[in-house]
Design a protein around this motif. Structure first.
Motif, PDB file in Angstrom:
ATOM      1  N   GLU A  34      37.827  42.259 -30.278  1.00 25.80           N
ATOM      2  CA  GLU A  34      36.443  41.846 -30.069  1.00 25.80           C
ATOM      3  C   GLU A  34      35.452  43.006 -29.942  1.00 25.80           C
ATOM      4  O   GLU A  34      34.273  42.828 -30.222  1.00 25.80           O
ATOM      5  CB  GLU A  34      36.354  40.966 -28.815  1.00 25.80           C
ATOM      6  N   ARG A  35      35.932  44.183 -29.509  1.00 20.21           N
ATOM      7  CA  ARG A  35      35.008  45.293 -29.244  1.00 20.21           C
ATOM      8  C   ARG A  35      35.394  46.592 -29.940  1.00 20.21           C
ATOM      9  O   ARG A  35      34.679  47.581 -29.827  1.00 20.21           O
ATOM     10  CB  ARG A  35      34.900  45.561 -27.737  1.00 20.21           C
ATOM     11  N   GLY A  36      36.528  46.603 -30.643  1.00 22.09           N
ATOM     12  CA  GLY A  36      36.937  47.808 -31.350  1.00 22.09           C
ATOM     13  C   GLY A  36      37.349  48.951 -30.437  1.00 22.09           C
ATOM     14  O   GLY A  36      37.175  50.111 -30.790  1.00 22.09           O
ATOM     15  N   ILE A  37      37.910  48.630 -29.277  1.00 19.48           N
ATOM     16  CA  ILE A  37      38.335  49.635 -28.309  1.00 19.48           C
ATOM     17  C   ILE A  37      39.857  49.752 -28.360  1.00 19.48           C
ATOM     18  O   ILE A  37      40.559  48.757 -28.286  1.00 19.48           O
ATOM     19  CB  ILE A  37      37.914  49.254 -26.874  1.00 19.48           C
ATOM     20  N   MET A  38      40.354  50.981 -28.451  1.00 18.76           N
ATOM     21  CA  MET A  38      41.793  51.216 -28.479  1.00 18.76           C
ATOM     22  C   MET A  38      42.238  51.761 -27.122  1.00 18.76           C
ATOM     23  O   MET A  38      41.865  52.875 -26.741  1.00 18.76           O
ATOM     24  CB  MET A  38      42.150  52.218 -29.573  1.00 18.76           C
ATOM     25  N   TYR A  50      46.374  47.388 -15.048  1.00 18.40           N
ATOM     26  CA  TYR A  50      45.873  48.732 -15.322  1.00 18.40           C
ATOM     27  C   TYR A  50      45.715  48.858 -16.831  1.00 18.40           C
ATOM     28  O   TYR A  50      46.430  48.214 -17.594  1.00 18.40           O
ATOM     29  CB  TYR A  50      46.866  49.812 -14.871  1.00 18.40           C
ATOM     30  N   ILE A  51      44.787  49.710 -17.249  1.00 15.66           N
ATOM     31  CA  ILE A  51      44.676  50.094 -18.645  1.00 15.66           C
ATOM     32  C   ILE A  51      44.705  51.614 -18.702  1.00 15.66           C
ATOM     33  O   ILE A  51      44.202  52.294 -17.802  1.00 15.66           O
ATOM     34  CB  ILE A  51      43.400  49.539 -19.323  1.00 15.66           C
ATOM     35  N   ARG A  52      45.340  52.138 -19.740  1.00 11.93           N
ATOM     36  CA  ARG A  52      45.410  53.585 -19.917  1.00 11.93           C
ATOM     37  C   ARG A  52      44.294  54.011 -20.855  1.00 11.93           C
ATOM     38  O   ARG A  52      44.139  53.472 -21.941  1.00 11.93           O
ATOM     39  CB  ARG A  52      46.762  54.005 -20.495  1.00 11.93           C
ATOM     40  N   VAL A  53      43.532  54.994 -20.428  1.00 11.50           N
ATOM     41  CA  VAL A  53      42.381  55.476 -21.174  1.00 11.50           C
ATOM     42  C   VAL A  53      42.592  56.955 -21.500  1.00 11.50           C
ATOM     43  O   VAL A  53      42.927  57.740 -20.614  1.00 11.50           O
ATOM     44  CB  VAL A  53      41.089  55.316 -20.330  1.00 11.50           C
ATOM     45  N   GLY A  54      42.372  57.312 -22.750  1.00 11.86           N
ATOM     46  CA  GLY A  54      42.399  58.723 -23.128  1.00 11.86           C
ATOM     47  C   GLY A  54      41.075  59.357 -22.751  1.00 11.86           C
ATOM     48  O   GLY A  54      40.015  58.874 -23.157  1.00 11.86           O
ATOM     49  N   ILE A  55      41.126  60.417 -21.964  1.00 13.81           N
ATOM     50  CA  ILE A  55      39.881  61.051 -21.498  1.00 13.81           C
ATOM     51  C   ILE A  55      39.704  62.445 -22.088  1.00 13.81           C
ATOM     52  O   ILE A  55      38.790  63.164 -21.697  1.00 13.81           O
ATOM     53  CB  ILE A  55      39.836  61.113 -19.953  1.00 13.81           C
ATOM     54  N   GLY A  56      40.514  62.797 -23.069  1.00 15.19           N
ATOM     55  CA  GLY A  56      40.417  64.123 -23.666  1.00 15.19           C
ATOM     56  C   GLY A  56      39.483  64.188 -24.864  1.00 15.19           C
ATOM     57  O   GLY A  56      39.218  65.267 -25.381  1.00 15.19           O
ATOM     58  N   ALA A  57      38.975  63.059 -25.313  1.00 18.67           N
ATOM     59  CA  ALA A  57      38.075  63.017 -26.468  1.00 18.67           C
ATOM     60  C   ALA A  57      36.688  63.534 -26.079  1.00 18.67           C
ATOM     61  O   ALA A  57      36.373  63.647 -24.888  1.00 18.67           O
ATOM     62  CB  ALA A  57      37.974  61.584 -26.991  1.00 18.67           C
ATOM     63  N   PRO A  58      35.844  63.816 -27.066  1.00 19.12           N
ATOM     64  CA  PRO A  58      34.468  64.210 -26.743  1.00 19.12           C
ATOM     65  C   PRO A  58      33.791  63.152 -25.862  1.00 19.12           C
ATOM     66  O   PRO A  58      34.048  61.953 -25.994  1.00 19.12           O
ATOM     67  CB  PRO A  58      33.793  64.294 -28.110  1.00 19.12           C
ATOM     68  N   ALA A  59      32.932  63.613 -24.982  1.00 22.28           N
ATOM     69  CA  ALA A  59      32.292  62.741 -23.991  1.00 22.28           C
ATOM     70  C   ALA A  59      31.582  61.556 -24.640  1.00 22.28           C
ATOM     71  O   ALA A  59      31.637  60.443 -24.119  1.00 22.28           O
ATOM     72  CB  ALA A  59      31.326  63.537 -23.122  1.00 22.28           C
ATOM     73  N   HIS A  61      32.374  59.870 -27.246  1.00 18.37           N
ATOM     74  CA  HIS A  61      33.348  58.836 -27.614  1.00 18.37           C
ATOM     75  C   HIS A  61      33.759  58.028 -26.386  1.00 18.37           C
ATOM     76  O   HIS A  61      33.821  56.798 -26.432  1.00 18.37           O
ATOM     77  CB  HIS A  61      34.597  59.452 -28.252  1.00 18.37           C
ATOM     78  N   LEU A  62      34.037  58.716 -25.296  1.00 18.47           N
ATOM     79  CA  LEU A  62      34.419  58.048 -24.058  1.00 18.47           C
ATOM     80  C   LEU A  62      33.285  57.171 -23.539  1.00 18.47           C
ATOM     81  O   LEU A  62      33.503  56.020 -23.155  1.00 18.47           O
ATOM     82  CB  LEU A  62      34.826  59.080 -23.009  1.00 18.47           C
ATOM     83  N   GLU A  63      32.068  57.685 -23.560  1.00 22.22           N
ATOM     84  CA  GLU A  63      30.915  56.910 -23.093  1.00 22.22           C
ATOM     85  C   GLU A  63      30.714  55.655 -23.933  1.00 22.22           C
ATOM     86  O   GLU A  63      30.452  54.580 -23.387  1.00 22.22           O
ATOM     87  CB  GLU A  63      29.658  57.770 -23.125  1.00 22.22           C
ATOM     88  N   ALA A  64      30.845  55.770 -25.247  1.00 20.36           N
ATOM     89  CA  ALA A  64      30.686  54.602 -26.126  1.00 20.36           C
ATOM     90  C   ALA A  64      31.750  53.553 -25.831  1.00 20.36           C
ATOM     91  O   ALA A  64      31.461  52.355 -25.764  1.00 20.36           O
ATOM     92  CB  ALA A  64      30.737  55.028 -27.590  1.00 20.36           C
ATOM     93  N   GLY A  65      32.985  53.992 -25.645  1.00 21.71           N
ATOM     94  CA  GLY A  65      34.064  53.056 -25.324  1.00 21.71           C
ATOM     95  C   GLY A  65      33.853  52.376 -23.985  1.00 21.71           C
ATOM     96  O   GLY A  65      34.078  51.163 -23.847  1.00 21.71           O
ATOM     97  N   LEU A  66      33.407  53.136 -22.994  1.00 23.12           N
ATOM     98  CA  LEU A  66      33.149  52.546 -21.677  1.00 23.12           C
ATOM     99  C   LEU A  66      31.984  51.560 -21.724  1.00 23.12           C
ATOM    100  O   LEU A  66      32.000  50.541 -21.030  1.00 23.12           O
ATOM    101  CB  LEU A  66      32.900  53.643 -20.641  1.00 23.12           C
ATOM    102  N   GLN A  67      30.991  51.838 -22.552  1.00 20.90           N
ATOM    103  CA  GLN A  67      29.890  50.881 -22.713  1.00 20.90           C
ATOM    104  C   GLN A  67      30.380  49.590 -23.342  1.00 20.90           C
ATOM    105  O   GLN A  67      29.989  48.491 -22.926  1.00 20.90           O
ATOM    106  CB  GLN A  67      28.770  51.497 -23.549  1.00 20.90           C
TER     107      GLN A  67
END
Length: 78
Positions: A34-38, A50-59, A61-67
């Protein structure tokens, strides 16, 4: 109060705990479809809700995914 997070001491992965009744595998499948989030579901690690989130990507990318994650949660709660 819907999510809690303890920053990792090392590495590029973090686990977010969420306070929704949905199983983590179902949540991750819906987020992808539904949102294109991996993300990875915590239940594959024996950590449902719990969900596992990769936090090593450029900021940005992380901000867009969190939005996108926030938009999904808002839609689920209404």
């Amino acid at each position: 109060d819907l999510f809690s997070f303890v920053p990792p001491q090392a590495g590029g992965m973090a686990f977010l705990r969420y306070a929704m009744s949905m199983n983590s595998t179902e949540l991750v499948h819906r987020l992808r479809e539904e949102r294109g989030i991996m993300l990875l579901p915590g239940d594959v690690y024996g950590m449902d809700h719990y969900i596992r989130v990769g936090i090593g990507a450029p900021a940005h990318h992380l901000e867009a995914g969190l939005q996108r994650l926030a938009a999904f949660v808002r839609a689920e709660l209404t």
